[in-house]
Design a protein around this motif. Structure first.
Motif, mmCIF file in Angstrom:
data_model
loop_
_atom_site.group_PDB
_atom_site.id
_atom_site.type_symbol
_atom_site.label_atom_id
_atom_site.label_comp_id
_atom_site.label_asym_id
_atom_site.label_seq_id
_atom_site.Cartn_x
_atom_site.Cartn_y
_atom_site.Cartn_z
ATOM 1 N N THR A 1 8.503 3.376 1.999
ATOM 2 C CA THR A 1 7.349 4.173 1.588
ATOM 3 C C THR A 1 7.811 5.373 0.768
ATOM 4 O O THR A 1 7.225 5.686 -0.263
ATOM 5 C CB THR A 1 6.580 4.668 2.828
ATOM 6 O OG1 THR A 1 6.406 3.568 3.717
ATOM 7 C CG2 THR A 1 5.220 5.214 2.446
ATOM 8 N N THR A 2 8.873 6.033 1.250
ATOM 9 C CA THR A 2 9.384 7.196 0.526
ATOM 10 C C THR A 2 9.921 6.780 -0.835
ATOM 11 O O THR A 2 9.715 7.467 -1.837
ATOM 12 C CB THR A 2 10.497 7.877 1.343
ATOM 13 O OG1 THR A 2 10.046 8.049 2.673
ATOM 14 C CG2 THR A 2 10.857 9.224 0.754
ATOM 15 N N TYR B 1 6.727 6.278 -2.953
ATOM 16 C CA TYR B 1 5.794 7.383 -3.160
ATOM 17 C C TYR B 1 6.454 8.743 -3.042
ATOM 18 O O TYR B 1 5.785 9.758 -3.057
ATOM 19 C CB TYR B 1 4.632 7.286 -2.162
ATOM 20 C CG TYR B 1 3.908 5.962 -2.198
ATOM 21 C CD1 TYR B 1 3.193 5.591 -3.333
ATOM 22 C CD2 TYR B 1 3.945 5.088 -1.118
ATOM 23 C CE1 TYR B 1 2.533 4.377 -3.376
ATOM 24 C CE2 TYR B 1 3.291 3.876 -1.168
ATOM 25 C CZ TYR B 1 2.589 3.522 -2.293
ATOM 26 O OH TYR B 1 1.945 2.327 -2.344
ATOM 27 N N GLY B 2 7.761 8.804 -2.851
ATOM 28 C CA GLY B 2 8.433 10.077 -2.649
ATOM 29 C C GLY B 2 8.423 10.946 -3.913
ATOM 30 O O GLY B 2 8.157 10.468 -5.026
#
Lengths: 587, 241, 266
Positions: free
Chosen positions: C85-86, C89-90
């Motif tokens: 996820t990071t 979308y980080g």
């Protein structure tokens, strides 16, 4: 009658109620009102009364646990040793009916110590008393033993040991055996009897099964439903004068048959010899696990000598059978195996045996709720007709079939090979049926009615399965009216199911299964804790269903229930896994 | 003491000393709600005590434990349900994370004592930690603390005297804020501001709806079953019905 | 998860290793101290240093390798997921590799993803490992006797927790009952809600009965309570807490020295 305290440190306490009453907050009626009652130190009293007479309220008041002022309205006075109960904490010990909520902590020793800790007893003295308490109730268990692993009877004895460790002057028991099987009842009764014999404590027990405590008590008090005392005196006198009245109110009075001595089964040849037929299961059945079903392999042979053998007429149509069944609550952990049985229209089967032997698991497996770990549950074509099953359940069944099937006695025989069932064979297994396909075929009544409540009203409970069956509204209304009238629920249709009394809940749970008109009805301990009136109603109702051709299976410990209804008895033996033959001479 | 009607308005401590203490007729505590029907009013005619009774403590614990079990079951099924939301807008999965917030609001609404929301959510978190969640013991407890605190602050702002539906909604939103703050620090510290903003707003909205409205409805439904008869929350609801 | 698993969690075996004799309160404190310290920053260095130091200590955790991985399996799954996820979308920085709407993979997000994975492992693993050997009864004793938390609440929670095993059984029974009542074909979410409600009703009722039983045994009175079980807190407890703090501080110091310290807010 009152034994003098003598040299012992803590003699029995006296209980006194004068014009006492209690109304629970938020209720209009009084639970108890205008009660005058004196119980002398050391007396042993059985407290009787119709349900709703306020017996539990009274003993909870004596124990000082009715709650604070915002929980009710009190009038008159209630004293323990001349003081209000809240002021003499620890002087009164109370044990109630639900074993699961009587035990407080996770280990036996800690639980017995709990009361002493609260009373501020020094540590060394606590552990001395824990030992004495456990010895007094006859429990020889390590202090570290987890309470979760105890049977119901053991839990009650642990809780009793905890009460004793507090050195109470009064021991109050509120139906301590209502949730126990016969073995547990005896176990707790004997422990209590021993305690009462060896102590000076005053003793009061509430119980609707009078015979359990007759030998222990020396006085019987009957509370009147509206308030006050209906009868008071020695057991023999009270039961002689008030027995019939008490029995009408649901009390189990020794010597009074709730069925009035009349047989309930109209057309049952087996009734002639007064008891169910004992079923012997051939040992060879254990090998049938995993094999293709043989039509007559599991037909139980009957006891040769009994007149019950030559009765093909009463054998109705075969509806559901189990062959070489191994059952497991948790997949892979088989609790019983090698089970064969046949359920026929209009016949009642009792499943008996000790706790933990897998009776309930067997019933749930037959009901199409748990998958069999081995062997087969087979619905006869007449029962399975019209089912399409759920695709997901069919796939799951195929996956299970492909795996080697564990049995309890895995070492006895080589694991049977994975098997392949044809589509029609698969559809004969109720586990693959859709949930709503079960409704009209196999109905289940759970031991705890509250587990099966799914709506907010009695009417909703009765309608829910009919709606799942997509019946027209008129049909639904007609059936709800019929079954609610038959089970005296018609005045309660708008009530919330959880607010019903114990007997009403039981009637509703049976009604909500019957309303879908299943051809097989399974009941798990249907008479557990019921008063004699509800008991008789249930027996008559089930007899009616049998006459209409329903096959009935009941997991039960209730000998009177079996005698009244059952055609065959299946005994699930502990440990051995296979079924032991029922004891001879059941009648 | 015979013949004396001991009126139950006396404090229990006074009753414990055996002194009958009838309530002076003019000392009428304020009614809980003006809409309360007469039965509840008659029961509630006394000063509301903020001291926890044993039954408050045990039921709050038990609700926390049951909620912990519901969390556990939810942990097994939530991903397929909430992940599609993340595809629509990253961070929006927090809309349904409100399920993890209901324990605190529910505890606050049932028990109505200071600390009830915090305590219930914390117990639920500890139970999740003990039976094993994917988030590791101490972290689960930390998030329970943050979520419970969010709801607790709202109940405190209303001085533990108002438990209507809008307070429940605000408490749910408060729990959502607590969850968002904790999650964004613990789990998503490195995220884009856009993600964080969406997550924050979703958590609040989800908390308000799922934890707030649903918990309030839940209390009403629970009251109808009679399970709350020892609580003012239960007696009020049944009296209204 | 079965009721026996819940029962195991409530009365875990009391082993012979030293860790079993450490007061649970100290385990809780050590895990919390370490977690809070590591939460301050998001960088790979501090997390990696902490992880290395911790992994040495896991040998004394009282868990065999099998039990260790079974207990921590969920973290090994959750950490990479949070990492992905990071990654997507980080916060982006440096060279960009992929961009699609909010989704953006860059040097910055790759570094952050790595840091996130290590950080979750560094915080999660010791917490689970320390919790694995905690006996709830001992924990309650510690909370009340060592930390002096109010005994009514601590014991109330403990008693409530004992019902957990029963609730597991209830949950399963409720599931079967819904199938028997013809509701087994309806939506999962609806059935879940229906079951959760029934479980709450059952639990509150049982809780009310349990409260009465506890009061009947003198619980919640004015008498000062004694304790049947002592809850010692001494050298080994302080040692464990110190270890937790030291690991956290060393990890943070390493991050500061290498210049990779990255404060979590801002």
């Amino acid at each position: 009658m009152a034994s003098a305290g003598g040299p012992r440190p803590r003699a029995g306490a006296g209980l006194r109620a004068e014009g006492w009453g209690w109304r629970h907050a938020g209720r209009e009626g009084w639970a108890v009102r205008g009660l005058d009652l004196v119980i002398e130190p050391g007396e042993r009293v059985l407290l009787l009364g119709a349900s709703g007479a306020g017996k539990s309220t009274l003993v909870q008041a004596f124990a000082g646990v009715l709650g604070g002022v915002d929980e009710g309205h009190e009038e008159g006075s209630l004293l323990v040793d001349g003081q209000p109960p809240e002021g003499v904490r620890g002087r009164v010990g109370l044990l109630m009916q639900d074993p699961d909520s009587q035990v407080v902590l996770a280990r036996v020793g800690d639980d017995v110590a709990f009361g002493c800790e609260n009373l501020g007893v020094p540590r060394d003295e606590i552990w001395r008393r824990v030992g004495l308490g456990l010895a007094a109730v006859g429990l020889d268990l390590p202090l570290e033993h987890p309470t979760a692993a105890l049977s119901g009877g053991q839990k009650q004895r642990v809780a009793l040991a905890g009460v004793l460790a507090m050195r109470p002057g009064v021991i109050l028991l509120d139906e301590p055996t209502a949730n126990l099987d016969p073995a547990g009842v005896t176990e707790v009764r004997d422990a209590v009897a021993a305690v009462v014999r060896d102590s000076d404590a005053t003793f009061v027990v509430i119980e609707h099964r009078v015979d359990i405590w007759l030998d222990v008590v020396d006085r019987v008090v009957v509370l009147a439903p509206g308030g006050g005392v209906l009868a008071d005196g020695d057991a023999a006198t009270v039961l002689r004068e008030r027995g019939a009245e008490l029995a009408r109110d649901g009390v189990w009075v020794p010597g009074i048959d709730p069925l009035g001595g009349r047989p309930v089964r109209s057309a049952r040849p087996g009734a002639a010899w007064g008891g169910p037929e004992a079923v012997l299961l051939p040992d060879g059945l254990r090998e049938s696990a995993g094999q293709a079903p043989r039509p007559d392999a599991a037909t139980p042979s009957t006891e040769p000598g009994s007149s019950a053998t030559a009765v093909p007429a009463r054998r109705g149509e075969l509806l559901l059978s189990g062959r070489g069944l191994a059952v497991a609550r948790v997949p892979g952990r088989v609790v019983a195996d090698g089970i064969g049985l046949e359920l026929r229209a209009g016949e009642a089967t009792a499943i008996t045996g000790p706790n933990g032997a897998g009776k309930t698991t067997l019933a749930l497996t037959l009901a199409g709720l748990l998958p069999a770990s081995g062997g087969d549950v087979i619905a006869a074509p007449v029962l399975a007709r019209g089912v399409s099953g759920s695709r997901r359940a069919r796939r799951a069944a195929r996956r299970r079939d492909a795996r080697p099937r564990p049995t309890r006695s895995a070492t006895d025989a080589p694991a049977p090979a994975p098997r392949i069932r044809s589509s029609s064979e698969l559809l004969a297994d109720p586990i693959v049926w859709r949930s709503r396909e079960l409704l009209t075929r196999v109905g289940t009544v759970f031991q705890d009615p509250e587990h099966q409540f799914v709506t907010g009203t009695v009417r909703g409970e009765l309608e829910v399965s009919l709606r799942a069956l997509k019946l027209p509204d008129e049909e639904i209304d007609a059936r709800v009216l019929e079954v609610s009238g038959r089970l005296r629920l018609d005045a309660l249709l708008r009530a919330n199911p959880y607010t019903l009394s114990g007997g009403e809940k039981r009637r509703l749970s049976v009604a909500s299964a019957l309303v879908a008109r299943p051809r097989v009805l399974l009941l798990d301990e249907p008479t557990f804790g019921q008063d004699s009136r509800t008991w008789a109603e249930l027996v008559r109702l089930l007899a009616e269903q049998l006459d209409r051709g329903t096959a009935i299976v009941a997991v039960t410990h209730d000998r009177a229930f079996i005698d009244a209804l059952a055609d065959q008895e299946i005994v699930v033996a502990e440990g051995a896994g296979a079924l032991a033959p029922a004891k001879g001479g059941l009648a | 003491m015979s013949g004396i009607v001991r009126v139950a308005f006396a404090s229990r401590a006074a009753a414990g000393r055996g002194k009958p203490v009838p309530l002076p007729p003019n000392e009428r505590a304020r009614p809980v709600h003006s809409t309360t029907a007469k039965i509840a009013a008659s029961a509630a005619v006394r000063r509301r005590s903020l001291r926890w009774r044993v039954v408050d403590i045990v039921v709050a614990s038990v609700v926390g434990v049951a909620a912990g079990l519901v969390f556990w079951a939810w942990n097994l099924v939530y991903a397929p349900i909430t992940d599609p939301l993340a595809v629509v807008a990253p961070g929006a999965q927090a809309l349904l994370y409100g399920v993890w917030l209901f324990a605190g609001v529910l505890g606050g609404l049932i028990i109505r004592k200071p600390g009830a929301a915090l305590y219930t959510e914390l117990v639920a978190a500890i139970v999740s930690a003990l039976v094993g969640t994917q988030w590791g013991g101490a972290l689960t407890i930390l998030s329970g603390l943050a979520q419970g605190l969010g709801a607790e602050i709202v109940f405190a702002l209303f001085l533990y005297g108002n438990y209507r539906v809008y307070v429940a909604v605000l408490a749910g939103a408060g729990a959502g804020i607590g969850m968002a703050v904790n999650d964004l620090i613990t789990w998503y510290p490195a995220m884009d501001l856009g993600f964080k903003a969406v997550y924050f707003v979703s958590a609040i909205v989800g908390g308000a709806v799922v934890a707030g409205v649903l918990s309030w409805l839940l209390v009403r439904a629970l009251a109808r079953t009679g399970a709350l008869s020892r609580f003012a929350a239960g007696r009020e609801a049944t009296a209204k019905a | 998860m079965s009721s026996t698993a819940a029962t195991d969690a409530l009365t875990p075996p009391r082993g012979a290793q030293a860790i079993y004799r450490v007061n649970p309160v100290a385990k809780l404190a050590a895990a919390l101290a370490l977690s809070l310290l590591l939460l301050v920053t998001i960088d790979a260095v501090s997390a990696a240093v902490a992880l290395v130091l911790e992994s040495v200590l896991f040998f004394w955790a009282g868990l065999g390798p099998r039990a260790f991985f079974r207990r921590t399996a969920a973290i090994w799954i959750a950490a990479p997921l949070a990492g992905v996820t990071t990654l997507l979308y980080g916060v982006s920085a440096g060279q960009s590799y992929l961009q699609f709407g909010l989704l953006h993979v860059s040097d910055g997000s790759i570094a952050l993803a790595l840091a996130t994975v290590l950080r979750i492992l560094a915080i999660g693993l010791p917490a689970v490992v320390l919790f694995a050997t905690i006996d709830p009864t001992d924990l309650a004793d510690g909370l009340a006797q060592v930390w002096r938390l109010p005994s009514r609440f601590v014991l109330g929670a403990l008693a409530g927790m004992r019902l957990l095993g029963l609730f597991f059984d209830d949950w399963r029974q409720l599931e079967l009952a819904r199938r028997a009542r013809g509701l087994g074909d309806t939506g999962r979410l609806r059935r879940f809600a229906n079951q959760a409600f029934a479980l709450l009703v059952l639990s509150i009722r049982r809780g009310s009965k349990l409260a009465t039983a506890m009061e009947a045994r003198g619980f919640g009175g004015d008498t000062v309570r004694t304790w049947a079980r002592p809850s010692p807190f001494g050298v080994k407890e302080w040692l464990l807490i110190t270890l937790g703090v030291v690991i956290g501080v060393v990890a943070l110091a390493a991050a500061v020295v290498t210049g990779s310290f990255n404060f979590v807010i801002g």
